[in-house]
Design an enzyme around this catalytic site. Sequence first.
Site, PDB file in Angstrom:
ATOM      1  CD  GLU A  36       0.795 -26.259   8.360  1.00 31.18           C
ATOM      2  OE1 GLU A  36      -0.423 -26.517   8.312  1.00 31.18           O
ATOM      3  OE2 GLU A  36       1.404 -25.528   7.559  1.00 31.18           O
ATOM      4  CB  CYS A  61       7.345 -29.708   8.208  1.00 34.64           C
ATOM      5  SG  CYS A  61       6.191 -29.178   6.952  1.00 34.64           S
ATOM      6  CG  HIS A  76      10.380 -32.334   6.110  1.00 32.67           C
ATOM      7  ND1 HIS A  76       9.176 -32.850   6.498  1.00 32.67           N
ATOM      8  CD2 HIS A  76      10.110 -31.248   5.333  1.00 32.67           C
ATOM      9  CE1 HIS A  76       8.200 -32.094   5.992  1.00 32.67           C
ATOM     10  NE2 HIS A  76       8.748 -31.123   5.291  1.00 32.67           N
TER      11      HIS A  76
END
Lengths: 346, 387, 136
Positions: free
Chosen positions: A80, A112, A234
């Site tokens: 990103e 992400c 994550h």
Amino acid sequence: MVGIVGYGVHIPRYRIKSEEIARIWGDEGGGVKDGLGIMEKSVPGMDEDAATMAVEASRNAVRYCNINPKRINAIFVGSESHPYAVKPTATIVAEAVGATPHLTAADMQFACKAGTTAIQCCMGMCTSGMIEYGLGIGTDVSQGRPGDALEYSAGAGSAAFIIGNDGVVAEIDGTYSYTTDTPDFWRRPGMDFPSHGGRFTGEPAYFKHTVNASKGLMEKLGLKPSDFDYAVFHQPNGKFPIQVAKMLKIEVGKVKQGLLAPLIGNTYSAASLIGLASVLDVAKPGNRILVTSFGSGAGSDSFCITVTDRILERRGKNRNVIQYIGDKEYLDYGMYVKQRRTLKTL
Amino acid sequence: MRRVAIVGAAMTKFGEEWERGFRDMIAEAGVKAIDDANMSGKEIDAIYGGTMAAGRLIGQEHITALIADYMGLNPIPATRVEAACASGGVALRTGYLAVASGLHSNVVVGGVEKMTDVPVGEAAVALGGAGDQEWELFMGATFPALYAFMARRHMHEFGTTEEQMAMVAVKNHANASKNPYAHFQNQITLRDVMKSKKVADPLKLYDCSPITDGAAAIILAPLDKAREYTDVPVEIVASSQASDTLALHHRKSLTTLNATVVAARNAYGMAKVKPNDIDVCEVHDCFTIAEIIAYEDLGFFKKGKGGKAIEDGETALDGRIPINTSGGLKGCGHPVGATGVKQAVEITWQLRGEAKERQVKGAEIGMTHNVGGSGATCVIHIMKRAD
Amino acid sequence: MSSVTMGLPMTWRRIPERYGLIGSECESCKTKYFPVRKICPKCRRRGKMRDLKFCGRGKVYSYTVIHSPPSGFELETPYTMAIVELEEGPRLTAQIVDSDITDVKIGTLVQMVFRKIQEDGKEGLIHYGFKFSVVK
């Protein structure tokens, strides 16, 4: 079977402690720091960006498996924080690893989780016979607005995975994704810093997608939480992955090896992948690993990965995650502001 | 080949000349040199002008046509010569060749650089063009950095010290304080140099020559006609030039400039003199380490003993071989294209006995040593009083 | 190199050398060169050049710490530059990054890393290429 042929990471050398950020913003009690479970985060060097880190990680991955880079027929870079809004990062990586010109390449963006999606694309192309090897990368040098909670967590790092059908050190038994339109975090064009929904980023975003993707994967493959030796999620902070493990009834101990946010912060597209690399650095043949990414916006990609015997031959060919984490130099907030070029906003 | 003499010499005051532009300075130096040669101007056959970076520094190319125009010398041929910081010296050699060959009789050699019309950073970028733009400067190196690489090796191989380098600056400032044309008129101490701001470690601000505006000019004539113009002709008894790799990192050694070694060897041969015969010498001290290396490469001192030589005062005004009596690039200033010509002006004055307070007594043979970039060009002239 | 258009073909042409340390070897005299040379200065027309990829390891031949930077390098100042002698022989000039300044000495082992070298302002091209770091 399709799987991981090689992998490599890059984590910048610089760190800033959460206490140092807290000192500037008057959070002396350490509320933010404790709430996030982040002790320090990685900070890119002045001359590093998502592309340079992707190259370093990719070179490590190529070195790991020692394949001729010309056999890499696809490169997808998830980030990103691509250095150009228009112009691919993937071409820079392709040239720098020596894979040009007979390949396809593109950049991906899904907050992400673009790195894990890059790996899924490589899997599909390998399985279908379109390509011999694919290189999937998650890389980010994310920015947090000064004073925002994100400033404590937005780190920098990169992880690169070479995917193929032959010579795999870990088989990818299956993948499953869960995606909805959930605006929990975004950045508009031309803006320096992202905006986010605060607590909205938790339950309806991170937890819902991570849990559903993980459950969906287990259901698809007929597995249960206890079938996994390691789990990597994550990690926007040090706490969410622990909570998600509890929700999935996975022993918290299985999350530890892949939980690096406390030491390097949230490396965005690289976060779950550096966690996976950390597990592969120590896993034994036969170990089964659950990896579930999360990208705001929102979606999760979940993978079931089984380590093969070949991993023992390859181990030590590379600078591993622990070595990267151990080599560090602390910055004070002044140097950090200079290095991240955030002074303009004050 | 005809024998060639210097019959006129002049320079402008070197310094930050805010009120004067490029064309004002070179016209002043040129006209003064013609006056010095007792010429009207009609006797001049050609102009050779040395300037390094007029295009970057004042946005002007085609500068020798401009010079001829402003000196009132149209329509004689006017040729620009460029070899980075050796532009002036190579212009002098080109003028020498023109007269020696018999093609031209009386020639003006000018050197000029106007460096303060742009910000310092711009000037530094322009000067960077003297090195390898793509493989040195682009990577973040600066000119001080290239000479710092040499200094570091010299310290490593021969034990040369930062203090010894600093002594070069102290000596050259002392000489400059006796030269009314010099950029710096002040003396400095060893402590001043050692305490000055770091530029490219181990080089400090006072190890570096300054950014200077200025111009210098020389009039050349055949030796057998020289007495028509001057009582004390100064014969150019050797003109020699050599080259080396553009990038410093391609050289076998960083502690010697091979272009200097080769040009010096040829010059001594041509003039039939030895280093010991030189009474006064202007060397290219763009950085203090460059002067120490020049001592060695020119054969005045053994390799590795340059640091000791400055420490022992051997090159001071009253030393065995006075070097950079003008103040050198460090003290007199370094308007890049003018430097090589200015060196010849200083040696001319020394050999004529006109150097006043800084006069080297009985000087009969002098030498100029002008270097381009980090040593990719070196041009050497040996001059002899011919009265 | 502040102009966007001036540096573009120049930097593009150099990508193999800057990204991958591709240089040349003369098949006649076996001399290795970095950067690429199309003609062997030793053999001239008898030479036969081929591409050679350098391994990226080397040692510091000389070094300096730059405190007075050229434009474009202000934020990184002070920074270390070195002449690096590659394992295969040729030398080049590069920045030393990610290393304690005190670790950089003549003879220190270094390895190539991939970094941003310069940017043409905020809108222009980013020039990438090799730098070196001290071997850990």
